[in-house]
Design a protein around this motif. Sequence first.
Motif, short mmCIF file in Angstrom:
data_model
loop_
_atom_site.label_atom_id
_atom_site.label_comp_id
_atom_site.label_asym_id
_atom_site.label_seq_id
_atom_site.Cartn_x
_atom_site.Cartn_y
_atom_site.Cartn_z
N LEU A 2 0.81 -1.21 0.00
CA LEU A 2 0.00 0.00 0.00
C LEU A 2 0.85 1.26 0.00
CD1 LEU A 2 -2.77 -0.99 2.57
CD2 LEU A 2 -2.97 -0.85 0.09
N PHE A 3 2.03 1.18 0.61
CA PHE A 3 2.86 2.36 0.75
C PHE A 3 4.25 2.06 0.21
CE2 PHE A 3 6.05 4.69 3.26
CZ PHE A 3 5.69 6.00 2.93
N ASP A 4 4.72 2.88 -0.69
CA ASP A 4 6.07 2.73 -1.23
C ASP A 4 6.95 3.75 -0.53
OD1 ASP A 4 8.35 2.35 -2.61
OD2 ASP A 4 7.60 3.05 -4.55
N ASP A 5 7.98 3.26 0.19
CA ASP A 5 8.83 4.18 0.95
C ASP A 5 10.08 4.61 0.18
OD1 ASP A 5 10.26 1.85 0.96
OD2 ASP A 5 10.49 1.72 3.14
N SER A 6 10.16 4.24 -1.10
CA SER A 6 11.34 4.61 -1.89
C SER A 6 11.10 5.87 -2.70
CB SER A 6 11.73 3.45 -2.82
OG SER A 6 10.73 3.25 -3.79
N TYR A 7 12.19 6.56 -2.99
CA TYR A 7 12.10 7.74 -3.86
C TYR A 7 13.40 7.90 -4.63
CZ TYR A 7 14.75 10.17 -0.15
OH TYR A 7 15.69 10.53 0.78
N ARG A 8 13.31 8.62 -5.75
CA ARG A 8 14.47 8.86 -6.60
C ARG A 8 15.00 10.27 -6.36
NH1 ARG A 8 15.07 6.98 -11.83
NH2 ARG A 8 14.53 9.04 -12.62
N ARG A 61 8.17 27.34 -12.54
CA ARG A 61 7.25 26.25 -12.86
C ARG A 61 7.86 25.25 -13.86
NH1 ARG A 61 3.60 23.29 -10.52
NH2 ARG A 61 2.95 25.18 -9.46
N PRO A 62 8.52 25.70 -14.94
CA PRO A 62 9.17 24.73 -15.84
C PRO A 62 10.27 23.93 -15.13
CG PRO A 62 9.00 26.86 -16.91
CD PRO A 62 8.55 27.05 -15.51
N TYR A 115 9.21 16.80 -11.69
CA TYR A 115 8.08 15.87 -11.70
C TYR A 115 8.18 14.89 -12.87
CZ TYR A 115 5.37 17.96 -7.92
OH TYR A 115 4.94 18.39 -6.69
N SER A 116 8.53 15.40 -14.04
CA SER A 116 8.55 14.54 -15.23
C SER A 116 9.63 13.47 -15.12
CB SER A 116 8.75 15.38 -16.49
OG SER A 116 10.05 15.93 -16.53
N THR A 169 17.77 23.13 -16.77
CA THR A 169 17.53 22.14 -15.71
C THR A 169 17.84 20.74 -16.22
OG1 THR A 169 15.80 23.52 -14.75
CG2 THR A 169 15.80 21.21 -14.13
N GLU A 170 17.36 20.42 -17.42
CA GLU A 170 17.60 19.09 -18.00
C GLU A 170 19.10 18.85 -18.21
OE1 GLU A 170 13.43 18.37 -20.47
OE2 GLU A 170 15.16 19.25 -21.49
N GLU A 171 19.82 19.89 -18.61
CA GLU A 171 21.25 19.77 -18.85
C GLU A 171 21.98 19.42 -17.55
OE1 GLU A 171 24.68 19.48 -20.84
OE2 GLU A 171 22.74 19.89 -21.81
N ALA A 172 21.60 20.08 -16.45
CA ALA A 172 22.23 19.80 -15.15
C ALA A 172 21.87 18.40 -14.66
CB ALA A 172 21.82 20.84 -14.12
N LEU A 173 20.60 18.02 -14.80
CA LEU A 173 20.16 16.70 -14.34
C LEU A 173 20.80 15.57 -15.16
CD1 LEU A 173 16.38 17.37 -13.61
CD2 LEU A 173 18.19 16.93 -11.93
#
Length: 208
Positions: free
Chosen positions: A2-8, A86-87, A93-94, A126-130
């Motif tokens: 029911l609950f996922d305790d993992s995150y990326r 916002r972007p 999020y994406s 942001t995408e370039e850094a990530l």
Amino acid sequence: MLFDDSYRTIQEATEGLFKDRGSKFLAFVYPIRSEQEAKDYLAQLRDLHPKANHHCYAYRLGLDPAGSRNHYRANEDGEPSGSAGRPILNTLYSQDLTNILVVVVRYFGGTLLGVPGLINAYKSATEEALAQAVVVTKYICDEYEILFPYEAMNDVMRVVKSNNLEVTEQLFEMDCRLLVLVRKTALNQVVPALEEIEKVKIRYLKTV
């Protein structure tokens, strides 16, 4: 489950750069655990880049969709509404990333980019850094203090080792003290196992 305790999230800080018509967008990405950390990094960047025109940022903390632990903020720092913070946030999020702060520092190049151009620039920086970052899976844990007499150490350590608990602090004397991290999904087996040991006291401290 029911609950996922993992995150990326990301392993360590990274940087990226995007240029458009003379404007430079420097992206700085940091793994964070709290809003205070985000404020500290932002203050550092303002000191490092005092002549920049904008310090736009977004951060995300915690997990969705429960909402109770979800904290996020997006700040345009003077750019048109919805064109910067916002972007940046939407990119987090994406890519399904959290516990991250992204700050994009803009040096204006003399040409207005318009809202679509700004959205693209802040997203691309942001995408370039990530893209430079190492993505890791971490877990939401509760930190517990365990107090016990020396003679109970073997029983306590057996529970700690069999459940792969991370020990963040330890003191072994006549009266012993451990601080351990227990994954949310393991609470129902770890806490009762410790409570069953004679003369052991455990206390919840915080969620990390």
